[in-house]
Design a protein around this motif. Structure first.
Motif, short mmCIF file in Angstrom:
data_model
loop_
_atom_site.label_atom_id
_atom_site.label_comp_id
_atom_site.label_asym_id
_atom_site.label_seq_id
_atom_site.Cartn_x
_atom_site.Cartn_y
_atom_site.Cartn_z
N ALA A 153 46.01 20.07 44.59
CA ALA A 153 45.97 20.99 43.47
C ALA A 153 46.32 22.38 43.96
O ALA A 153 45.71 22.88 44.90
CB ALA A 153 44.59 21.00 42.84
N ARG A 154 47.31 23.00 43.34
CA ARG A 154 47.67 24.38 43.69
C ARG A 154 46.62 25.30 43.12
O ARG A 154 46.20 25.17 41.98
CB ARG A 154 49.03 24.74 43.11
N ARG A 155 46.17 26.25 43.97
CA ARG A 155 45.17 27.22 43.52
C ARG A 155 45.59 28.60 43.97
O ARG A 155 46.12 28.78 45.05
CB ARG A 155 43.81 26.87 44.08
N SER A 156 45.26 29.59 43.15
CA SER A 156 45.55 30.99 43.48
C SER A 156 44.51 31.50 44.47
O SER A 156 43.49 30.86 44.72
CB SER A 156 45.51 31.84 42.21
N ARG A 157 44.76 32.69 44.98
CA ARG A 157 43.81 33.32 45.89
C ARG A 157 42.45 33.50 45.20
O ARG A 157 41.40 33.28 45.80
CB ARG A 157 44.38 34.67 46.33
N ARG A 211 36.62 31.63 44.57
CA ARG A 211 35.53 31.08 43.77
C ARG A 211 34.69 30.08 44.58
O ARG A 211 33.48 29.98 44.41
CB ARG A 211 36.09 30.41 42.52
N PHE A 212 35.31 29.37 45.50
CA PHE A 212 34.60 28.39 46.32
C PHE A 212 33.62 29.06 47.28
O PHE A 212 32.74 28.41 47.82
CB PHE A 212 35.58 27.53 47.12
N ARG A 255 49.70 28.80 51.69
CA ARG A 255 48.34 28.40 52.06
C ARG A 255 47.44 29.62 52.20
O ARG A 255 47.80 30.61 52.81
CB ARG A 255 48.31 27.67 53.39
N TYR A 256 46.24 29.52 51.64
CA TYR A 256 45.22 30.54 51.83
C TYR A 256 44.06 29.90 52.57
O TYR A 256 43.83 28.70 52.47
CB TYR A 256 44.69 31.06 50.48
N GLU A 307 41.20 31.68 42.76
CA GLU A 307 40.57 30.37 42.60
C GLU A 307 39.94 29.90 43.90
O GLU A 307 38.86 29.31 43.90
CB GLU A 307 41.58 29.35 42.09
N ILE A 308 40.59 30.18 45.02
CA ILE A 308 40.02 29.83 46.32
C ILE A 308 38.76 30.65 46.57
O ILE A 308 37.74 30.12 47.04
CB ILE A 308 41.05 30.08 47.45
#
Length: 63
Positions: free
Chosen positions: A10-14, A19-20, A55-56, A16-17
């Motif tokens: 799943a592609r996620r924005s910075r 948030r984890f 990749r982040y 969205e990352i």
């Protein structure tokens, strides 16, 4: 699906990352491009500063 055996990517924005990491203690520099996390380059290797980030990554501690 990843060719390695059924893993859905799943592609996620910075954001969205990031948030984890909620509730954790981020270790500097936070959510960054992986090449910025450990910028050491191999002999003859260069980084294209204008490249699209693919990749982040981040490191955090559990409080």
């Amino acid at each position: 699906m990843a060719a390695s055996g059924g893993v859905t990517l799943a592609r996620r924005s910075r954001m969205e990352i990031a948030r984890f990491l909620e509730g954790l203690g981020p270790v500097g520099p936070g959510v960054v491009r992986l090449t910025d996390r450990h910028p050491g380059l191999a002999v003859g290797e260069t980084v294209d500063e204008h490249a699209v980030v693919s990749r982040y990554g981040a490191v955090a501690r559990k409080p």
